[in-house]
Design a protein around this motif. Sequence first.
Motif, PDB file in Angstrom:
ATOM      1  N   SER A  71       0.311   4.341   0.648  1.00 42.92           N
ATOM      2  CA  SER A  71       0.293   4.903   1.972  1.00 42.92           C
ATOM      3  C   SER A  71       1.044   4.518   3.062  1.00 42.92           C
ATOM      4  N   ASP A  72       1.545   3.211   3.101  1.00 41.24           N
ATOM      5  CA  ASP A  72       2.258   2.954   4.110  1.00 41.24           C
ATOM      6  C   ASP A  72       3.592   3.198   4.072  1.00 41.24           C
ATOM      7  N   PHE A  73       4.138   4.040   3.000  1.00 33.27           N
ATOM      8  CA  PHE A  73       5.647   4.339   2.508  1.00 33.27           C
ATOM      9  C   PHE A  73       5.846   5.943   2.521  1.00 33.27           C
ATOM     10  N   TYR A 131       8.966   2.725  -1.610  1.00 27.07           N
ATOM     11  CA  TYR A 131       8.199   1.490  -2.024  1.00 27.07           C
ATOM     12  C   TYR A 131       8.772   0.698  -3.169  1.00 27.07           C
ATOM     13  N   GLN A 147       0.744  -1.170   0.161  1.00 28.29           N
ATOM     14  CA  GLN A 147      -0.018   0.182   0.101  1.00 28.29           C
ATOM     15  C   GLN A 147       0.915   1.057   0.096  1.00 28.29           C
TER      16      GLN A 147
END
Length: 195
Positions: free
Chosen positions: A60-62, A68, A58
């Motif tokens: 948005s996790d990075f 990413y 995802q």
Amino acid sequence: MTRLAVFASGSGTNFQSIAEAIHTGKLDASIALVVCDKKDAIVLQRAQKLGIDTFVFQASDFPSKASYEKVILDELKSRDVEFLVLAGYMRLVGDTLLQEYPGKIVNIHPSLLPSFPGKDAIGQALQASVKVTGVTIHLVDDGMDTGPIIAQEAIVIEKDDNRETVTKAIQTVEHRLYPQTLKNILERQNVSEYH
């Protein structure tokens, strides 16, 4: 036999057509990994059924695209992936992957580029009331659907066509043209002529 990674964000029908071309011997390659940015995408189920490894992330996790893509690159390298195939991957590829795979990343787009780049190309074509649209396969560069064109095929939009009928016609072309074009590229092992 070339080791591919397929990048997808959705239903994975182009992934399926490539996998079938490999299975029937029409395409001398193997899919080492499916990379996906949506954890509930149907392409993941398709890959699982075929026993193909998947990597889901995802964005948005990075903190950044580079961060990413570095993780993706580690996954690709650990599987000796040689060539990247974008098949409904809804993100722009960044420098991290472009520099590692120069001239070895292709994308398929549901329009006759340079017309209707970006999202919802079919909707854009219908909105513009064009009589002809189609499918483009191109090398990926740092722009949105701007890389050198490798193959194109047109489809006529009839008066009574709608989004559903145009989508179906485009997918029919995609599912034939993508495996065939990949075969041509991989047999040549040299895409510099498209630059």
